[in-house]
Write a protein that holds these residues in place. Structure first.
Motif, PDB file in Angstrom:
ATOM      1  N   GLU A 153      39.218  48.116  37.028  1.00  0.00           N
ATOM      2  CA  GLU A 153      37.790  47.794  36.973  1.00  0.00           C
ATOM      3  C   GLU A 153      37.172  48.274  35.668  1.00  0.00           C
ATOM      4  N   LYS A 154      37.589  49.436  35.200  1.00  0.00           N
ATOM      5  CA  LYS A 154      37.084  49.990  33.947  1.00  0.00           C
ATOM      6  C   LYS A 154      37.457  49.081  32.772  1.00  0.00           C
ATOM      7  N   ARG A 155      38.714  48.624  32.722  1.00  0.00           N
ATOM      8  CA  ARG A 155      39.150  47.720  31.656  1.00  0.00           C
ATOM      9  C   ARG A 155      38.418  46.386  31.728  1.00  0.00           C
ATOM     10  N   THR A 156      38.193  45.896  32.951  1.00  0.00           N
ATOM     11  CA  THR A 156      37.484  44.627  33.120  1.00  0.00           C
ATOM     12  C   THR A 156      36.056  44.740  32.600  1.00  0.00           C
ATOM     13  N   LYS A 178      36.061  44.727  28.767  1.00  0.00           N
ATOM     14  CA  LYS A 178      36.297  43.391  28.231  1.00  0.00           C
ATOM     15  C   LYS A 178      35.025  42.556  28.283  1.00  0.00           C
ATOM     16  N   LYS A 179      34.282  42.654  29.383  1.00  0.00           N
ATOM     17  CA  LYS A 179      33.041  41.894  29.520  1.00  0.00           C
ATOM     18  C   LYS A 179      32.007  42.352  28.505  1.00  0.00           C
ATOM     19  N   GLN A 180      31.937  43.647  28.246  1.00  0.00           N
ATOM     20  CA  GLN A 180      30.981  44.179  27.275  1.00  0.00           C
ATOM     21  C   GLN A 180      31.357  43.784  25.859  1.00  0.00           C
ATOM     22  N   GLY A 181      32.655  43.645  25.595  1.00  0.00           N
ATOM     23  CA  GLY A 181      33.137  43.290  24.253  1.00  0.00           C
ATOM     24  C   GLY A 181      33.026  41.806  23.971  1.00  0.00           C
ATOM     25  N   SER A 182      32.819  40.985  24.985  1.00  0.00           N
ATOM     26  CA  SER A 182      32.732  39.522  24.781  1.00  0.00           C
ATOM     27  C   SER A 182      31.413  39.085  24.219  1.00  0.00           C
TER      28      SER A 182
END
Length: 63
Positions: free
Chosen positions: A53-56, A59-63
């Motif tokens: 969940e942390k990695r997900t 990734k969403k914040q970096g998009s």
């Protein structure tokens, strides 16, 4: 104590300790149980879930 055993050379499992008509239980539910058992104890699974969940989120914040 594990209930499942991985079938040789495949990604499927059998549950020889769960008897169904004198045979071992097979199928999707046994495969899922085997995969959960491969992860380990519930605490280990919870840790893996939190990390995923942390990695997900990252990734969403970096998009």
């Amino acid at each position: 104590m594990r209930l499942t055993i991985r079938n040789h050379g495949s990604y499927t499992y059998r549950a020889s300790l769960i008897r169904v008509d004198n045979n071992c239980a097979l199928g999707d539910i046994v495969d899922k149980l085997g995969k959960y058992e491969d992860i380990g104890e519930p605490e280990e699974f919870e840790h893996l879930k939190c990390e995923h969940e942390k990695r997900t989120r990252q990734k969403k914040q970096g998009s």
